[in-house]
Design an enzyme around this catalytic site. Structure first.
Site, PDB file in Angstrom:
ATOM      1  N   GLY A 326      -4.448  -5.992  -1.791  1.00  0.00           N
ATOM      2  CA  GLY A 326      -3.775  -5.372  -0.648  1.00  0.00           C
ATOM      3  C   GLY A 326      -3.277  -6.436   0.312  1.00  0.00           C
ATOM      4  N   GLU A 327      -3.294  -6.117   1.594  1.00  0.00           N
ATOM      5  CA  GLU A 327      -2.879  -7.001   2.687  1.00  0.00           C
ATOM      6  C   GLU A 327      -1.369  -7.206   2.751  1.00  0.00           C
ATOM      7  OE1 GLU A 327      -4.870 -10.767   2.581  1.00  0.00           O
ATOM      8  OE2 GLU A 327      -6.885  -9.881   2.426  1.00  0.00           O
TER       9      GLU A 327
END
Length: 361
Positions: A326-327
């Site tokens: 993610g991120e």
């Protein structure tokens, strides 16, 4: 009109004339037609999104939205919720994977607190130490409620989360924004994302829910049972994106939905990251079907249901690197491919300009 209604009303279609011109140029570059595959398709799509024959991709922005989730009370994550603010501070100090990959891509990172369950003390960070990084406090609440016991948020909070996402985009657009990447941070957020994807796609939870940050077999079975329970209790309407978001979603997922809608409204290519960003994209497309044309899928996550979600959306990811962080990490990597695609289209010589013989007829 509300901010949400205004954004949706501005979303049009791709510029077919610009795409035809892009295709003609690509076919006349010094290479066999179609030999650069997905790069050519990407260049054509970006031209259709922007309506420009030489689309600038100078100002790259990755919006990483953070929020906590009441569903973590059900032990659906391998990590405690305290990791969410800890990772936000890691973003702000420039030490996370998204910071590294964004720097490589030449993108600025905007970290947004949509609902972290504690106050983020962003003032302690000297912004000049982390070039191109910005923090925005758009907190709606200290995390969502436990959707295994009732709705994650109210309908009003769901709409507010989307509209705060729209506002974040609008502010960044005024500063300069040619291509957008989406990212997330929130312990437990693969659980609401799996619920959203299952409800909208109609696919069983068992095929959508995955191990998240590293659940074992027993933990995964428990997570699946919790999601099924939450859907049964709340009965989200699969035809109503706001209802789905309110009942089983997350504040950061709503924020990303708004960012996506605003990007489409302003004819900006939106590079969506992995599982959580795709859940937000499904909500956005449910609200505004035309927004799908403005989306670029960066990668296929290792999370179970991401492939199912992309197939439901009719989208092909650019990369498949077995990532599940993610991120916005996948979006950052794909931005470099987008820039490469446009450079190929605009900087390569044509057969005529290079004096190279064309294919025999």
């Amino acid at each position: 009109m509300s901010l949400l209604d205004t954004a949706i009303s501005k979303i049009g279609g791709l510029d077919n004339a610009a795409m035809a011109r892009a295709r003609k140029r690509l076919d006349n570059l010094t290479k066999p037609q179609g030999s650069l595959g997905r790069l050519e398709e990407l260049a054509k799509q970006i031209t259709g999104i922007t309506g420009k024959e030489n689309p600038p991709l100078k100002d790259k922005v990755i919006v990483t939205m953070a929020g906590d989730h009441g569903i973590t009370e059900e032990k659906v994550s391998a990590y405690p919720k305290e990791v969410t603010p800890q990772m936000v501070y890691n973003f702000l100090s420039g030490g996370a994977a998204i910071n590294v990959l964004a720097r490589q891509a030449g993108a600025r990172v905007v970290v947004v607190d949509m609902g972290v369950a504690t106050k983020i003390q962003a003032q302690q960070f000297n912004s000049s130490m982390v070039q191109g990084l910005r923090f925005k406090d758009c907190k709606i609440g200290l995390g969502t409620k436990n959707f295994a016991k009732g709705a994650a948020m109210t309908k009003e909070e769901a709409i507010l989360s989307i509209e705060k996402g729209i506002a974040v985009f609008e502010e960044e657009f005024r500063k300069g924004l040619d291509i957008l990447g989406t990212g997330d941070m929130g312990i437990g957020n693969t659980t609401p994302s799996a619920a959203i994807i299952s409800v909208i796609s109609g696919k069983p939870v068992d095929k959508i829910a995955g191990r998240g940050t590293g659940l074992n077999d027993t933990g995964l079975l428990h997570k699946i049972a919790v999601i099924k329970k939450g859907i049964k209790i709340n009965k989200p309407n699969p035809r109503d994106a706001i209802d789905v978001l309110a009942k089983v979603g997350g504040f950061e997922i709503g924020g990303l939905t708004g960012v996506i809608l605003a990007g489409a409204a302003h004819r900006v290519p939106v590079v969506i990251d992995g599982f959580i960003s795709t859940a937000a994209a499904m909500l956005a497309v449910k609200l505004a079907p035309k927004s799908k044309d403005f989306l670029i899928s960066s990668h296929c996550s290792a999370e179970n249901g991401h492939k199912c979600a992309l197939e439901y959306m009719g989208m092909r990811p650019l990369l498949d690197l077995n990532m599940r962080l993610g991120e916005g990490t996948g979006a950052a990597l794909a931005m470099s491919l987008a820039e490469s695609a446009i450079r190929i289209m605009t900087e390569m010589a044509t057969f005529d300009s290079a004096g190279v013989a064309k294919k025999n007829k």
